[in-house]
Design a protein around this motif. Sequence first.
Motif, PDB file in Angstrom:
ATOM      1  N   LEU A  51       4.149   5.501   2.781  1.00  5.16           N
ATOM      2  CA  LEU A  51       4.278   6.903   3.188  1.00  5.16           C
ATOM      3  C   LEU A  51       4.290   7.030   4.712  1.00  5.16           C
ATOM      4  O   LEU A  51       4.980   7.898   5.264  1.00  5.16           O
ATOM      5  CB  LEU A  51       3.139   7.727   2.593  1.00  5.16           C
ATOM      6  N   GLY A  52       3.534   6.171   5.405  1.00  6.73           N
ATOM      7  CA  GLY A  52       3.565   6.171   6.867  1.00  6.73           C
ATOM      8  C   GLY A  52       4.933   5.781   7.399  1.00  6.73           C
ATOM      9  O   GLY A  52       5.418   6.354   8.386  1.00  6.73           O
ATOM     10  N   LEU A  53       5.584   4.823   6.741  1.00 12.43           N
ATOM     11  CA  LEU A  53       6.939   4.428   7.142  1.00 12.43           C
ATOM     12  C   LEU A  53       7.927   5.566   6.894  1.00 12.43           C
ATOM     13  O   LEU A  53       8.845   5.783   7.691  1.00 12.43           O
ATOM     14  CB  LEU A  53       7.360   3.173   6.377  1.00 12.43           C
ATOM     15  N   VAL A  54       7.744   6.300   5.792  1.00 15.64           N
ATOM     16  CA  VAL A  54       8.585   7.478   5.533  1.00 15.64           C
ATOM     17  C   VAL A  54       8.418   8.484   6.676  1.00 15.64           C
ATOM     18  O   VAL A  54       9.412   9.042   7.174  1.00 15.64           O
ATOM     19  CB  VAL A  54       8.226   8.136   4.185  1.00 15.64           C
ATOM     20  N   ASN A  55       7.181   8.712   7.095  1.00 13.68           N
ATOM     21  CA  ASN A  55       6.933   9.639   8.209  1.00 13.68           C
ATOM     22  C   ASN A  55       7.746   9.244   9.439  1.00 13.68           C
ATOM     23  O   ASN A  55       8.377  10.088  10.093  1.00 13.68           O
ATOM     24  CB  ASN A  55       5.452   9.641   8.581  1.00 13.68           C
ATOM     25  N   TYR A  56       7.713   7.946   9.763  1.00 11.39           N
ATOM     26  CA  TYR A  56       8.400   7.482  10.962  1.00 11.39           C
ATOM     27  C   TYR A  56       9.909   7.667  10.847  1.00 11.39           C
ATOM     28  O   TYR A  56      10.541   8.280  11.717  1.00 11.39           O
ATOM     29  CB  TYR A  56       8.082   6.003  11.230  1.00 11.39           C
ATOM     30  N   PHE A  57      10.503   7.131   9.781  1.00 13.65           N
ATOM     31  CA  PHE A  57      11.965   7.161   9.674  1.00 13.65           C
ATOM     32  C   PHE A  57      12.500   8.573   9.469  1.00 13.65           C
ATOM     33  O   PHE A  57      13.609   8.883   9.917  1.00 13.65           O
ATOM     34  CB  PHE A  57      12.429   6.230   8.556  1.00 13.65           C
ATOM     35  N   LEU A  58      11.733   9.434   8.814  1.00 15.02           N
ATOM     36  CA  LEU A  58      12.194  10.813   8.649  1.00 15.02           C
ATOM     37  C   LEU A  58      12.260  11.532   9.995  1.00 15.02           C
ATOM     38  O   LEU A  58      13.232  12.232  10.293  1.00 15.02           O
ATOM     39  CB  LEU A  58      11.271  11.573   7.697  1.00 15.02           C
TER      40      LEU A  58
ATOM     41  N   SER B 243       0.837  -1.206   0.000  1.00 13.85           N
ATOM     42  CA  SER B 243       0.000   0.000   0.000  1.00 13.85           C
ATOM     43  C   SER B 243       0.868   1.250   0.000  1.00 13.85           C
ATOM     44  O   SER B 243       1.804   1.370   0.800  1.00 13.85           O
ATOM     45  CB  SER B 243      -0.894  -0.010   1.244  1.00 13.85           C
ATOM     46  N   ILE B 244       0.554   2.192  -0.898  1.00 15.96           N
ATOM     47  CA  ILE B 244       1.303   3.444  -0.949  1.00 15.96           C
ATOM     48  C   ILE B 244       1.150   4.211   0.367  1.00 15.96           C
ATOM     49  O   ILE B 244       2.124   4.765   0.890  1.00 15.96           O
ATOM     50  CB  ILE B 244       0.834   4.312  -2.126  1.00 15.96           C
ATOM     51  N   ASP B 245      -0.046   4.236   0.921  1.00 14.55           N
ATOM     52  CA  ASP B 245      -0.242   4.945   2.187  1.00 14.55           C
ATOM     53  C   ASP B 245       0.593   4.324   3.302  1.00 14.55           C
ATOM     54  O   ASP B 245       1.114   5.031   4.171  1.00 14.55           O
ATOM     55  CB  ASP B 245      -1.725   4.950   2.573  1.00 14.55           C
TER      56      ASP B 245
ATOM     57  N   TYR C 183      -6.789   6.898  -9.160  1.00 13.69           N
ATOM     58  CA  TYR C 183      -6.080   6.489  -7.943  1.00 13.69           C
ATOM     59  C   TYR C 183      -4.575   6.680  -8.116  1.00 13.69           C
ATOM     60  O   TYR C 183      -3.892   7.200  -7.224  1.00 13.69           O
ATOM     61  CB  TYR C 183      -6.398   5.029  -7.608  1.00 13.69           C
ATOM     62  N   ASP C 184      -4.045   6.236  -9.265  1.00 17.31           N
ATOM     63  CA  ASP C 184      -2.608   6.385  -9.520  1.00 17.31           C
ATOM     64  C   ASP C 184      -2.198   7.857  -9.536  1.00 17.31           C
ATOM     65  O   ASP C 184      -1.158   8.231  -8.994  1.00 17.31           O
ATOM     66  CB  ASP C 184      -2.235   5.747 -10.861  1.00 17.31           C
ATOM     67  N   PHE C 185      -3.012   8.691 -10.191  1.00 16.80           N
ATOM     68  CA  PHE C 185      -2.712  10.127 -10.249  1.00 16.80           C
ATOM     69  C   PHE C 185      -2.645  10.705  -8.841  1.00 16.80           C
ATOM     70  O   PHE C 185      -1.709  11.431  -8.495  1.00 16.80           O
ATOM     71  CB  PHE C 185      -3.780  10.850 -11.070  1.00 16.80           C
ATOM     72  N   ASN C 186      -3.632  10.375  -8.031  1.00 13.85           N
ATOM     73  CA  ASN C 186      -3.683  10.877  -6.661  1.00 13.85           C
ATOM     74  C   ASN C 186      -2.464  10.415  -5.874  1.00 13.85           C
ATOM     75  O   ASN C 186      -1.819  11.208  -5.172  1.00 13.85           O
ATOM     76  CB  ASN C 186      -4.981  10.410  -5.995  1.00 13.85           C
ATOM     77  N   CYS C 187      -2.119   9.121  -5.995  1.00 13.56           N
ATOM     78  CA  CYS C 187      -0.968   8.575  -5.270  1.00 13.56           C
ATOM     79  C   CYS C 187       0.329   9.235  -5.718  1.00 13.56           C
ATOM     80  O   CYS C 187       1.176   9.584  -4.887  1.00 13.56           O
ATOM     81  CB  CYS C 187      -0.872   7.066  -5.480  1.00 13.56           C
ATOM     82  N   CYS C 188       0.495   9.395  -7.031  1.00 12.48           N
ATOM     83  CA  CYS C 188       1.738   9.990  -7.545  1.00 12.48           C
ATOM     84  C   CYS C 188       1.920  11.416  -7.038  1.00 12.48           C
ATOM     85  O   CYS C 188       3.028  11.815  -6.658  1.00 12.48           O
ATOM     86  CB  CYS C 188       1.735   9.968  -9.072  1.00 12.48           C
ATOM     87  N   CYS C 189       0.842  12.187  -7.028  1.00 12.82           N
ATOM     88  CA  CYS C 189       0.928  13.568  -6.543  1.00 12.82           C
ATOM     89  C   CYS C 189       1.221  13.607  -5.047  1.00 12.82           C
ATOM     90  O   CYS C 189       2.006  14.445  -4.576  1.00 12.82           O
ATOM     91  CB  CYS C 189      -0.368  14.313  -6.858  1.00 12.82           C
ATOM     92  N   LYS C 190       0.618  12.690  -4.305  1.00 16.09           N
ATOM     93  CA  LYS C 190       0.879  12.599  -2.865  1.00 16.09           C
ATOM     94  C   LYS C 190       2.344  12.229  -2.606  1.00 16.09           C
ATOM     95  O   LYS C 190       2.979  12.757  -1.683  1.00 16.09           O
ATOM     96  CB  LYS C 190      -0.052  11.549  -2.238  1.00 16.09           C
ATOM     97  N   ILE C 191       2.874  11.335  -3.427  1.00 12.49           N
ATOM     98  CA  ILE C 191       4.285  10.937  -3.304  1.00 12.49           C
ATOM     99  C   ILE C 191       5.204  12.120  -3.578  1.00 12.49           C
ATOM    100  O   ILE C 191       6.192  12.343  -2.861  1.00 12.49           O
ATOM    101  CB  ILE C 191       4.599   9.779  -4.273  1.00 12.49           C
ATOM    102  N   LEU C 192       4.900  12.911  -4.607  1.00  9.13           N
ATOM    103  CA  LEU C 192       5.735  14.065  -4.936  1.00  9.13           C
ATOM    104  C   LEU C 192       5.777  15.058  -3.776  1.00  9.13           C
ATOM    105  O   LEU C 192       6.824  15.633  -3.470  1.00  9.13           O
ATOM    106  CB  LEU C 192       5.224  14.750  -6.195  1.00  9.13           C
TER     107      LEU C 192
END
Length: 282
Positions: A101-108, A96-98, A153-162
């Motif tokens: 992204l949650g793991l990125v939040n933690y490690f950052l 899951s992309i979300d 969904y992909d568009f939304n995820c890609c923008c969230k990733i950016l």
Amino acid sequence: MNVGLINGLSGEALRLFLSENDTCHKKGLALLDFIAEKIFSCKDYSFENGITGFGWLIAFLHQKKYLNINSDEILEDVDDQIYKITLADLGQDEPSIDKILGLVNYFLMRYRNDNLGENYYRKFAHSECLNLLFNYLINYIENCIRDTNITPYDFNCCCKILLKLGYSIEYLSFKNVNDQLIEFHIYFILFYEAKRITSKDFENEIYTEGLLYLLMSAKQKKYEILEQRLLYIGKKAGELFLQHFIYKIYSKRKCDYSLLKDERLLFILTNYIEEEIQLFKH
């Protein structure tokens, strides 16, 4: 019992500390002690509702100097477990992309923690986990672009990733990502404009949210020309764009964060450069 950051006790503790009130601060400390007694019986490791989110909360409170602790000592076992979970998730075919992204939040947040006499190898492990996660996210975007048949969904995820990548590299160097970021922004702006013209079943709400992620990201990265283009496109999209909470955060620096739901508050705290916002005070 919900110990999570979303509609749970950790979210309640976060708000108590952010209130900047001595009484609330004491209540927050008591609540943290209570959660700490319960957290290791929790089997949920998600950022929103589980152990990863609680670990982020401890690291965040340490970073903001609400807690005078050694976060490396407090979170040593949590670090080790989340490290294993990260490797396991990245080994799946389609995590899951979300969740990523949650793991990125933690490690950052853990990477940003400074502790007296800290262990270099622990910080190195945090940065290496982030590099692995960043590589996965960039590959996801590149695969979407190569596929050309990008779903809403992909568009939304890609923008969230950016947005997440742009935010993260303000604190951690990641080779060659700056050039890729601006190219990706341009690609998805052009994609949005073409989709809006050609698609009869244009899903306005999903695409509009992605557009707002791009706008926030362009502002933070100081892509001024792209930011102005996104504003122009967004205002043409109408009320969904202008009434969205992200646009309200973007368009004015002062905001009553106490009115934001837990999910929105966390979104701001994990995606928006700190100097651009003022946390709510009572």
